[in-house]
Write an enzyme that holds these catalytic residues in place. Structure first.
Site, PDB file in Angstrom:
ATOM      1  N   GLU A  28      70.004  26.064  16.459  1.00  0.00           N
ATOM      2  CA  GLU A  28      69.563  26.921  17.556  1.00  0.00           C
ATOM      3  C   GLU A  28      68.034  27.030  17.555  1.00  0.00           C
ATOM      4  O   GLU A  28      67.390  26.657  16.567  1.00  0.00           O
ATOM      5  CB  GLU A  28      70.178  28.316  17.372  1.00  0.00           C
ATOM      6  CG  GLU A  28      71.710  28.326  17.322  1.00  0.00           C
ATOM      7  CD  GLU A  28      72.367  28.198  18.696  1.00  0.00           C
ATOM      8  OE1 GLU A  28      71.733  27.676  19.636  1.00  0.00           O
ATOM      9  OE2 GLU A  28      73.520  28.625  18.825  1.00  0.00           O
ATOM     10  N   ASP A  51      79.755  20.070  13.950  1.00  0.00           N
ATOM     11  CA  ASP A  51      79.783  21.508  13.687  1.00  0.00           C
ATOM     12  C   ASP A  51      81.170  22.078  13.908  1.00  0.00           C
ATOM     13  O   ASP A  51      82.064  21.401  14.422  1.00  0.00           O
ATOM     14  CB  ASP A  51      78.746  22.229  14.574  1.00  0.00           C
ATOM     15  CG  ASP A  51      78.826  21.832  16.044  1.00  0.00           C
ATOM     16  OD1 ASP A  51      79.818  21.198  16.446  1.00  0.00           O
ATOM     17  OD2 ASP A  51      77.902  22.165  16.793  1.00  0.00           O
ATOM     18  N   ASN A  55      69.742  26.083  25.805  1.00  0.00           N
ATOM     19  CA  ASN A  55      68.598  26.577  25.021  1.00  0.00           C
ATOM     20  C   ASN A  55      67.981  25.471  24.159  1.00  0.00           C
ATOM     21  O   ASN A  55      67.114  25.746  23.343  1.00  0.00           O
ATOM     22  CB  ASN A  55      69.029  27.756  24.137  1.00  0.00           C
ATOM     23  CG  ASN A  55      70.127  27.374  23.150  1.00  0.00           C
ATOM     24  OD1 ASN A  55      70.512  26.205  23.081  1.00  0.00           O
ATOM     25  ND2 ASN A  55      70.623  28.335  22.396  1.00  0.00           N
ATOM     26  N   HIS A  96      69.622  23.605  21.955  1.00  0.00           N
ATOM     27  CA  HIS A  96      70.226  23.379  20.638  1.00  0.00           C
ATOM     28  C   HIS A  96      70.892  22.003  20.558  1.00  0.00           C
ATOM     29  O   HIS A  96      71.311  21.441  21.560  1.00  0.00           O
ATOM     30  CB  HIS A  96      71.181  24.515  20.239  1.00  0.00           C
ATOM     31  CG  HIS A  96      72.513  24.533  20.907  1.00  0.00           C
ATOM     32  ND1 HIS A  96      73.384  25.594  20.789  1.00  0.00           N
ATOM     33  CD2 HIS A  96      73.146  23.645  21.706  1.00  0.00           C
ATOM     34  CE1 HIS A  96      74.490  25.342  21.454  1.00  0.00           C
ATOM     35  NE2 HIS A  96      74.369  24.178  22.029  1.00  0.00           N
TER      36      HIS A  96
HETATM   37  P1  PGA Z   1      78.457  21.483  26.809  1.00  0.00           P
HETATM   38  O1  PGA Z   1      77.733  21.998  25.513  1.00  0.00           O
HETATM   39  O2  PGA Z   1      78.802  20.050  26.580  1.00  0.00           O
HETATM   40  O3  PGA Z   1      79.729  22.324  26.910  1.00  0.00           O
HETATM   41  O4  PGA Z   1      77.519  21.676  27.940  1.00  0.00           O
HETATM   42  C1  PGA Z   1      76.715  21.197  24.985  1.00  0.00           C
HETATM   43  C2  PGA Z   1      76.127  21.863  23.770  1.00  0.00           C
HETATM   44  O5  PGA Z   1      76.076  23.109  23.723  1.00  0.00           O
HETATM   45  O6  PGA Z   1      75.710  21.144  22.871  1.00  0.00           O
END
Ligand code: PGA
Length: 251
Positions: free
Chosen positions: A152, A74, A145, A147
């Protein structure tokens, strides 16, 4: 009935990252020995930083990435690749500047695509993945959350690479690095759940207390759009590599 994701709890984030780096290294070297490419799906965020540091270390010890093709999951829309928080910058500073991957083998969704060109761009991104034979191994993180990529809560499983809106939790989690939530981009290009489920192998990394509850939820049998990581229960070859804290709520 597909096999539920397996989970492996390591003594530290470093140990989990080393295990995944070793799996990637074996894939890359065995493909090189057959004169073939290895196609990696890559993730950003704080979680995979140690993985990339370990891959750089393995490169310094002789592992070549000259047969590797990568596709990032992404990218934020509208900030430009020169923005310090762009995933383009992240990937180059943590990994690509330090290994011998060919520039033309690196694919990161382009944050600067014009509105009119977006749909065609997403279709072309997906097509490039198919043209190289699909993703051999997809690295994932998980948001608090649930995702995966920018899929999302509410994401459906049928979408390929597409444009999406960021969820509130995601915007808040990114607020500090952008100097305030008002500066966080509202939209992104992301591989869809369908793209991710198309990878032959998926390894999801999760570290720390803040991920323990969502990891437990994602590994509880039952698929729901409210926790997009539960779609990985449909995949059949997914492993969660956790540290003790992220695995603390699992039986
Ligand atoms: P993070 O994010 O590695 O900064 O915890 C993970 C994500 O949102 O996929």
């Amino acid at each position: 009935m597909p096999q539920l994701p397996s989970h492996h709890t390591f003594s530290s984030p470093e140990a989990a990252s080393e295990a995944l780096a070793s799996e990637i290294s074996n894939l890359v070297s065995s493909r090189a020995a057959e004169g073939r490419s290895a196609v990696l799906g890559l993730a950003t965020g704080s979680t995979p930083i140690r993985l990339y540091a370990e891959l750089v270390r393995l490169h310094q010890q002789g592992l070549s990435f000259s047969n590797v093709i990568t596709f990032n999951l992404d990218e934020y829309l509208g900030i430009g690749k020169d923005h310090p928080e762009s995933y383009w910058q992240f990937m180059h500073s943590h990994l690509f500047e330090h290994i011998d991957i060919a520039a033309e083998n690196i694919h990161i969704p382009d944050s600067g695509i014009s509105e009119e060109g977006l749909e065609e761009y997403c279709t072309a991104y997906e097509k490039k993945i198919s043209e190289v034979g699909g993703i051999d191994l997809q690295v994932l993180g998980i948001g608090r959350n649930g995702h995966i990529g920018f899929n999302e809560p509410g994401a459906t499983p049928d979408l390929p690479t597409h444009v999406t809106e960021l969820n509130k939790v995601t915007i808040n989690d990114a607020a500090d690095s952008f100097g305030g939530s008002e500066n966080v981009p509202r939209r992104a290009i992301t591989m869809g759940v369908k793209t991710i489920l198309g990878a032959r192998r998926v390894v999801l990394l999760a570290f720390g207390n803040s991920k323990a509850a969502i990891v437990q939820r994602a590994l509880t049998p039952g698929v729901t759009a409210e926790v997009p990581a539960t779609y990985l229960q449909l995949h059949g070859n997914t492993a969660y590599f956790l540290d003790r804290e992220a695995g603390a709520q699992l039986d």
